[in-house]
Motif scaffolding. Structure first.
Motif, mmCIF file in Angstrom:
data_model
loop_
_atom_site.group_PDB
_atom_site.id
_atom_site.type_symbol
_atom_site.label_atom_id
_atom_site.label_comp_id
_atom_site.label_asym_id
_atom_site.label_seq_id
_atom_site.Cartn_x
_atom_site.Cartn_y
_atom_site.Cartn_z
ATOM 1 N N SER A 160 36.326 -12.270 -35.766
ATOM 2 C CA SER A 160 35.511 -11.296 -36.502
ATOM 3 C C SER A 160 36.297 -10.698 -37.666
ATOM 4 O O SER A 160 35.774 -10.538 -38.774
ATOM 5 C CB SER A 160 35.037 -10.184 -35.566
ATOM 6 N N LYS A 161 37.549 -10.358 -37.416
ATOM 7 C CA LYS A 161 38.401 -9.795 -38.468
ATOM 8 C C LYS A 161 38.585 -10.790 -39.605
ATOM 9 O O LYS A 161 38.542 -10.422 -40.791
ATOM 10 C CB LYS A 161 39.760 -9.410 -37.881
ATOM 11 N N TYR B 59 34.524 -16.418 -27.477
ATOM 12 C CA TYR B 59 35.617 -16.490 -28.445
ATOM 13 C C TYR B 59 35.962 -15.135 -29.051
ATOM 14 O O TYR B 59 36.667 -15.074 -30.057
ATOM 15 C CB TYR B 59 35.261 -17.482 -29.558
ATOM 16 N N ARG B 60 35.490 -14.080 -28.448
ATOM 17 C CA ARG B 60 35.816 -12.746 -28.955
ATOM 18 C C ARG B 60 37.223 -12.352 -28.525
ATOM 19 O O ARG B 60 37.762 -12.874 -27.568
ATOM 20 C CB ARG B 60 34.777 -11.733 -28.466
ATOM 21 N N VAL C 213 24.488 0.555 -30.760
ATOM 22 C CA VAL C 213 24.991 -0.036 -29.514
ATOM 23 C C VAL C 213 26.104 -1.046 -29.757
ATOM 24 O O VAL C 213 26.779 -1.465 -28.815
ATOM 25 C CB VAL C 213 23.855 -0.710 -28.719
ATOM 26 N N GLN C 214 26.339 -1.438 -30.995
ATOM 27 C CA GLN C 214 27.374 -2.425 -31.306
ATOM 28 C C GLN C 214 28.702 -1.715 -31.546
ATOM 29 O O GLN C 214 29.250 -1.694 -32.654
ATOM 30 C CB GLN C 214 26.939 -3.266 -32.500
ATOM 31 N N VAL C 215 29.235 -1.146 -30.489
ATOM 32 C CA VAL C 215 30.432 -0.313 -30.578
ATOM 33 C C VAL C 215 31.644 -1.127 -31.018
ATOM 34 O O VAL C 215 32.458 -0.669 -31.832
ATOM 35 C CB VAL C 215 30.695 0.373 -29.224
ATOM 36 N N ALA C 216 31.798 -2.338 -30.488
ATOM 37 C CA ALA C 216 32.934 -3.172 -30.869
ATOM 38 C C ALA C 216 32.892 -3.500 -32.357
ATOM 39 O O ALA C 216 33.924 -3.508 -33.036
ATOM 40 C CB ALA C 216 32.941 -4.460 -30.042
ATOM 41 N N ARG D 259 34.079 -0.508 -34.372
ATOM 42 C CA ARG D 259 35.546 -0.398 -34.361
ATOM 43 C C ARG D 259 36.171 -1.404 -35.320
ATOM 44 O O ARG D 259 37.137 -1.094 -36.033
ATOM 45 C CB ARG D 259 36.081 -0.616 -32.946
ATOM 46 N N LEU D 260 35.640 -2.625 -35.316
ATOM 47 C CA LEU D 260 36.150 -3.660 -36.213
ATOM 48 C C LEU D 260 36.024 -3.213 -37.661
ATOM 49 O O LEU D 260 36.998 -3.264 -38.432
ATOM 50 C CB LEU D 260 35.383 -4.964 -35.999
ATOM 51 N N TYR D 261 34.838 -2.788 -38.053
ATOM 52 C CA TYR D 261 34.610 -2.421 -39.444
ATOM 53 C C TYR D 261 35.459 -1.228 -39.859
ATOM 54 O O TYR D 261 36.029 -1.210 -40.958
ATOM 55 C CB TYR D 261 33.132 -2.130 -39.667
#
Length: 228
Positions: A154-155, A148-149, A180-183, A186-188
């Protein structure tokens, strides 16, 4: 794109939330392993190991075997590091979610529900940083199911935390996420968070060159700390 809704945690979400969290953390283990192997220190150590063993044994095949064993041992350490973190979370705040987040002051826990299933989660609580106590809340346990990403979940979950903190007059929201949580990074950053620190969470983390980034999002509005 499946529709979803954000709602507060319920008791029947317990197993789904714990499973979602564990899967979300453990799926980053391969990325963590690759990150460790790409580090200059790891490359140098493997090279030294190969040279020393080859010189001692007299055969390059033995040197390669030693390197292979080192690679396996490194993977097991990385996997153990992730597993230990999951076990620690499941035995503390995620063991009794209502007590940790619903009955505690200035805390909450939300889930994202789609097609009758829990597909996302996030929590908020007062930060444990003494310098920030009374001024900032901490975003915790963010996770969204892999299937579901890319749908804005998440936003939306991050937005719930920011609105919750603003409504209670806090100056900022802080959080920690791994290198390692690159995505997630970017979100934050897209939501107004900025990186303010880097640290290793443990001795094993230091040995593995594993870093955690500390983020902060300053909130508009009140400039005085909320009453406690």
């Amino acid at each position: 794109m499946a529709s979803y809704r954000i709602r507060q945690y319920r008791d029947q979400d317990y197993d789904a939330v714990r499973t979602l969290f564990a899967r979300g953390i453990l799926e980053h283990a391969p990325a963590g392993y690759r990150y460790v192997l790409r580090s200059a220190r790891a490359k140098l150590e493997l090279l030294v190991l190969f040279v020393v063993v080859r010189a001692a044994a007299g055969y390059w095949v033995v040197g390669l075997g030693a390197v292979a064993l080192a690679l396996v041992a490194t993977w097991l350490l990385v996997r153990s590091f992730s597993t230990s973190y999951v076990q620690q979370a499941l035995s503390t705040d995620l063991h009794d979610i209502p007590a940790s987040y619903l009955r505690a002051p200035d805390s909450c826990f939300w889930v994202a529900e789609a097609e009758g299933a829990v597909v996302g989660m996030v929590a908020v609580a007062p930060t444990q940083d003494l310098a920030e106590r009374g001024m900032a809340l901490e975003l915790k346990r963010m996770s969204v199911s892999k299937d579901y990403r890319g749908q804005g979940i998440s936003k939306a979950l991050c937005g719930e935390v920011l609105r919750f903190a603003r409504a209670r007059g806090y100056r900022a929201v802080v959080l920690s996420t791994s290198m390692v949580q690159v995505a997630a990074q970017r979100l934050y950053e897209g939501q107004g968070f900025r990186k303010v620190g880097t640290f290793s969470p443990s001795l094993l983390g230091s040995l593995l060159c594993f870093q955690v980034f500390h983020y902060r999002c300053d909130l508009p509005g009140r400039t005085t700390a909320p009453p406690h």
